[in-house]
Write a protein that holds these residues in place. Structure first.
Motif, mmCIF file in Angstrom:
data_model
loop_
_atom_site.group_PDB
_atom_site.id
_atom_site.type_symbol
_atom_site.label_atom_id
_atom_site.label_comp_id
_atom_site.label_asym_id
_atom_site.label_seq_id
_atom_site.Cartn_x
_atom_site.Cartn_y
_atom_site.Cartn_z
ATOM 1 N N GLY A 80 60.114 52.167 30.176
ATOM 2 C CA GLY A 80 60.141 52.979 28.970
ATOM 3 C C GLY A 80 61.505 53.614 28.781
ATOM 4 O O GLY A 80 62.343 53.615 29.689
ATOM 5 N N ALA A 81 61.710 54.144 27.591
ATOM 6 C CA ALA A 81 62.986 54.774 27.265
ATOM 7 C C ALA A 81 62.734 56.061 26.501
ATOM 8 O O ALA A 81 61.686 56.243 25.876
ATOM 9 N N LEU A 82 63.705 56.942 26.543
ATOM 10 C CA LEU A 82 63.669 58.214 25.818
ATOM 11 C C LEU A 82 65.082 58.468 25.319
ATOM 12 O O LEU A 82 65.992 58.668 26.122
ATOM 13 N N ASN A 83 65.281 58.387 23.992
ATOM 14 C CA ASN A 83 66.649 58.480 23.470
ATOM 15 C C ASN A 83 66.852 59.573 22.426
ATOM 16 O O ASN A 83 67.887 59.606 21.762
ATOM 17 N N GLY A 84 65.875 60.464 22.279
ATOM 18 C CA GLY A 84 66.018 61.553 21.327
ATOM 19 C C GLY A 84 65.866 61.149 19.879
ATOM 20 O O GLY A 84 66.201 61.918 18.976
ATOM 21 N N ALA A 85 65.344 59.955 19.628
ATOM 22 C CA ALA A 85 65.227 59.449 18.255
ATOM 23 C C ALA A 85 64.211 60.243 17.448
ATOM 24 O O ALA A 85 63.259 60.816 17.984
ATOM 25 N N SER A 86 64.417 60.233 16.132
ATOM 26 C CA SER A 86 63.525 60.936 15.214
ATOM 27 C C SER A 86 62.951 59.968 14.188
ATOM 28 O O SER A 86 63.568 58.941 13.864
ATOM 29 N N VAL A 87 61.759 60.308 13.678
ATOM 30 C CA VAL A 87 61.164 59.522 12.594
ATOM 31 C C VAL A 87 61.642 60.008 11.238
ATOM 32 O O VAL A 87 61.261 59.452 10.202
ATOM 33 N N LEU A 88 62.490 61.030 11.226
ATOM 34 C CA LEU A 88 63.073 61.559 9.997
ATOM 35 C C LEU A 88 64.566 61.254 9.980
ATOM 36 O O LEU A 88 65.240 61.370 11.001
#
Length: 234
Positions: A80-88
């Protein structure tokens, strides 16, 4: 019931904080072989551990790994990854996150389904309490999507003898969460709960009290999970 004793286990994201525990605890429970899959696999200094190149975002890499590890009986979708992405706003980073956390996990399961049907094996999708709670923004969205896909996998693969389980947990103390300011679980305890759940034949494995509370909250008003909504009322 599924058993780790005598199993052949494949762990994606094996080099990570949870992945390392998935590898070692499988052997502790009697697995005869563990494929430790990663983009850049490392040497484990154990003949029972087979380092395996696997990039979950690459169809070619997945297919090659499935050809090699055709004796798998338990698949742990842990990468898995966690990149601080947003859906906005700009969605480029969110699309990238979905490639790993959602599409990658589905592609790996699809590639290993023939082997798992032969062995009447088990899939474990490592999800999160954030699959039920949107405070993780795009990360939550990827895990929520995989949760629903996991339900589809369950009902579709069960008649073929394949057991599909999911693991839900709060933040574990791993390198991926090093910048997260929140209480963190011991990854060894999380993996122990995961394997206990697999061997019990559980469909949903809740590794901590927080996951239980949040799941129970899904039956209530949305404001119960998101008190900030009440604070935002004019």
């Amino acid at each position: 019931m599924p058993s780790l004793n005598g199993a052949v286990v494949l762990v994606t994201g094996a080099n990570g904080g949870l992945g390392t525990h998935f590898v070692h605890q499988a052997l502790d429970r009697g697995a005869v072989k563990v494929y430790a899959a990663a983009r850049n696999p490392r040497d484990w200094n154990d003949d029972r551990i087979v380092p395996l190149v696997l990039d979950v975002t690459s169809p070619e890499s997945i297919a090659a790994a499935a050809d090699i590890a055709d004796d798998v009986t338990i698949l742990i979708n842990n990468a898995g990854a966690l990149n601080g992405a947003s859906v906005l706003g700009d969605l480029a980073a969110a699309r990238e996150l979905f490639e790993t956390n959602f599409w990658g996990a589905l592609a790996v399961t699809n590639a290993f389904t023939p082997a798992l049907k032969t062995s009447r094996g088990t899939v474990l999708n490592v999800l999160s309490v954030l699959s039920w709670l949107g405070i993780g923004d795009a990360y939550s969205a990827t895990k929520a999507a995989l949760w629903q896909a996991t339900n589809t996998q369950r009902i579709t693969l069960a008649p073929e003898g394949v057991h599909v389980a999911s693991l839900h947990l709060g933040y574990a103390d791993t390198p991926m969460t090093k910048d997260v300011e929140a209480p963190k679980l011991d990854p060894a305890d999380v993996v122990r709960s995961a394997y206990d759940g697999i061997e019990a034949g559980s469909y949903e494995i809740l590794a901590d009290e927080l996951s239980g509370r949040v799941k129970a909250g899904l039956a209530g008003p949305v404001e119960g999970l998101y008190p900030q909504l009440a604070a935002a009322r004019p």
